[in-house]
Motif scaffolding. Structure first.
Motif, PDB file in Angstrom:
ATOM      1  N   GLY A 285     -32.965  39.974 -47.312  1.00 23.00           N
ATOM      2  CA  GLY A 285     -33.265  38.863 -46.413  1.00 23.00           C
ATOM      3  C   GLY A 285     -32.267  38.681 -45.283  1.00 23.00           C
ATOM      4  O   GLY A 285     -32.530  37.916 -44.348  1.00 23.00           O
ATOM      5  N   GLU A 286     -31.138  39.393 -45.343  1.00 20.78           N
ATOM      6  CA  GLU A 286     -30.097  39.194 -44.321  1.00 20.78           C
ATOM      7  C   GLU A 286     -30.597  39.567 -42.932  1.00 20.78           C
ATOM      8  O   GLU A 286     -30.433  38.797 -41.973  1.00 20.78           O
ATOM      9  CB  GLU A 286     -28.855  40.005 -44.677  1.00 20.78           C
TER      10      GLU A 286
ATOM     11  N   ARG B 272     -32.152  33.011 -37.785  1.00 18.09           N
ATOM     12  CA  ARG B 272     -33.051  31.987 -38.344  1.00 18.09           C
ATOM     13  C   ARG B 272     -32.458  31.413 -39.632  1.00 18.09           C
ATOM     14  O   ARG B 272     -33.154  31.151 -40.589  1.00 18.09           O
ATOM     15  CB  ARG B 272     -34.438  32.576 -38.608  1.00 18.09           C
ATOM     16  N   GLY B 273     -31.131  31.276 -39.620  1.00 19.16           N
ATOM     17  CA  GLY B 273     -30.446  30.735 -40.783  1.00 19.16           C
ATOM     18  C   GLY B 273     -29.308  31.603 -41.253  1.00 19.16           C
ATOM     19  O   GLY B 273     -28.425  31.131 -41.972  1.00 19.16           O
ATOM     20  N   VAL B 274     -29.291  32.878 -40.863  1.00 22.83           N
ATOM     21  CA  VAL B 274     -28.179  33.773 -41.176  1.00 22.83           C
ATOM     22  C   VAL B 274     -27.318  33.934 -39.928  1.00 22.83           C
ATOM     23  O   VAL B 274     -27.837  34.189 -38.833  1.00 22.83           O
ATOM     24  CB  VAL B 274     -28.667  35.153 -41.665  1.00 22.83           C
ATOM     25  N   SER B 275     -26.011  33.795 -40.101  1.00 22.39           N
ATOM     26  CA  SER B 275     -25.085  33.914 -38.971  1.00 22.39           C
ATOM     27  C   SER B 275     -23.812  34.603 -39.436  1.00 22.39           C
ATOM     28  O   SER B 275     -23.460  34.573 -40.616  1.00 22.39           O
ATOM     29  CB  SER B 275     -24.747  32.529 -38.407  1.00 22.39           C
TER      30      SER B 275
ATOM     31  N   ASP C 209     -29.669  25.448 -45.734  1.00 24.72           N
ATOM     32  CA  ASP C 209     -30.349  25.650 -44.456  1.00 24.72           C
ATOM     33  C   ASP C 209     -29.775  26.842 -43.695  1.00 24.72           C
ATOM     34  O   ASP C 209     -30.407  27.344 -42.759  1.00 24.72           O
ATOM     35  CB  ASP C 209     -30.223  24.394 -43.592  1.00 24.72           C
ATOM     36  N   GLY C 210     -28.571  27.266 -44.093  1.00 21.48           N
ATOM     37  CA  GLY C 210     -27.943  28.377 -43.401  1.00 21.48           C
ATOM     38  C   GLY C 210     -26.996  29.133 -44.304  1.00 21.48           C
ATOM     39  O   GLY C 210     -26.444  28.564 -45.258  1.00 21.48           O
TER      40      GLY C 210
END
Length: 293
Positions: free
Chosen positions: A120-121, A127-130, A215-216
């Motif tokens: 999922g990364e 969109r939530g991954v940073s 959320d993130g």
């Protein structure tokens, strides 16, 4: 005020990046070198390196100290920060969490991501991954986030998120005595993240112990996946696809070292750094001749 434009920006201060920066400065080019850690911590852990010609039985730490001292004596501009994005253009724009730089050419020498990407990364990047709390933290004000960190630098980033977010789950993947943190930061040592899930945006971090509703997810590694640095960069599997002159599919962008693939050897990295910077210089010279016509 016109922003300073460097001839060559080098992203990464391992053997490849230092080799490129050294030759670039000897050739009188204006060089900026981005090195966020202490010059290849991975190599510095090597007890003995015995296959680099002319330096028998040297420790990894001794080798990197020698490389760095030689390079820095020629005074490239050293920026101790992480590049989070490179944007194409004339010149290229390089973004760190705290500033923006410009350069006519770029050499990517970031090494390889030492850990596999989480499920999922890639799908949830943006969109939530940073990979940068300073850059994206404000989007999660009063929300719940998780921080997966492979380096103590994540502690500082987590402290910043603690000021913005409702709850922060800090998941260190290294052994260390952690400092005291804000009451809304929950340290979760000894658990292994598995995947990131959600519908259109991140909703959950799955671990080997429990699922965290967030959320993130901020991921702090020594180096980030190369494809996330620069849109449109062509890969060969998980490494950067290069030609013999270390050029990539993007004009003005070169790559060297472990990020271009095996063999993951020091001599290969330093050699590729040399070729990459000479190719970048040729690119600059050609561009200058075109401008003069």
């Amino acid at each position: 005020m016109t922003k300073h434009v460097y001839d060559i920006a080098i992203v990464g201060g391992g053997p490849a990046g230092l080799s490129a920066a050294l030759t670039g400065r000897i050739r009188k080019k204006d060089i900026v070198l981005f090195e966020r850690s202490d010059f290849s911590p991975k190599l510095q852990k090597a007890h003995v390196v015995d296959n680099y010609i002319g330096m028998p039985q040297i420790t990894g730490k001794g080798m990197m100290q020698t490389f760095a001292a030689h390079c820095l004596a020629h005074e490239p501009v050293l920026v101790k920060d992480k590049i989070v994005n490179i944007f194409p253009g004339e010149p290229f724009t390089l973004v760190t969490p705290g500033d923006v730089y410009e350069a006519k050419t770029v050499i990517i020498a970031t090494g390889v991501v030492a850990t596999a990407l989480f499920g999922g990364e890639k799908e949830f990047l943006g969109r939530g991954v940073s990979y940068c709390a300073t850059c994206d933290g404000m989007f999660y004000q009063d929300k719940d986030v998780a921080v997966i960190s492979y380096t103590p630098e994540g502690e500082h980033e987590t402290g910043y998120l603690g000021e913005l977010c409702r709850n922060v789950y800090y998941i260190p993947q290294y052994k260390a005595d952690l400092p005291a943190m804000r009451s809304n930061i929950k340290v979760m040592s000894g658990i292994q993240p598995k995947s990131i899930t959600g519908d259109t945006t991140v909703e959950k971090l799955v671990t080997d112990k429990e699922d965290l509703k967030v959320d993130g997810v901020f991921i702090m590694r020594q180096s980030d996946p190369v494809e996330n640095l620069l849109p449109g960069l062509e890969l060969d599997g998980e490494v950067i696809k290069v030609n013999r002159d270390m050029s990539t599919n993007l004009p003005g962008i070169f790559a060297a070292g472990d990020c271009t693939g095996k063999p993951w050897q020091i001599a290969k990295a330093t050699g590729e750094g040399l070729v990459a910077v000479l190719s970048a210089i040729s690119y600059l010279d050609k561009a200058a001749r075109v401008e003069q016509k």
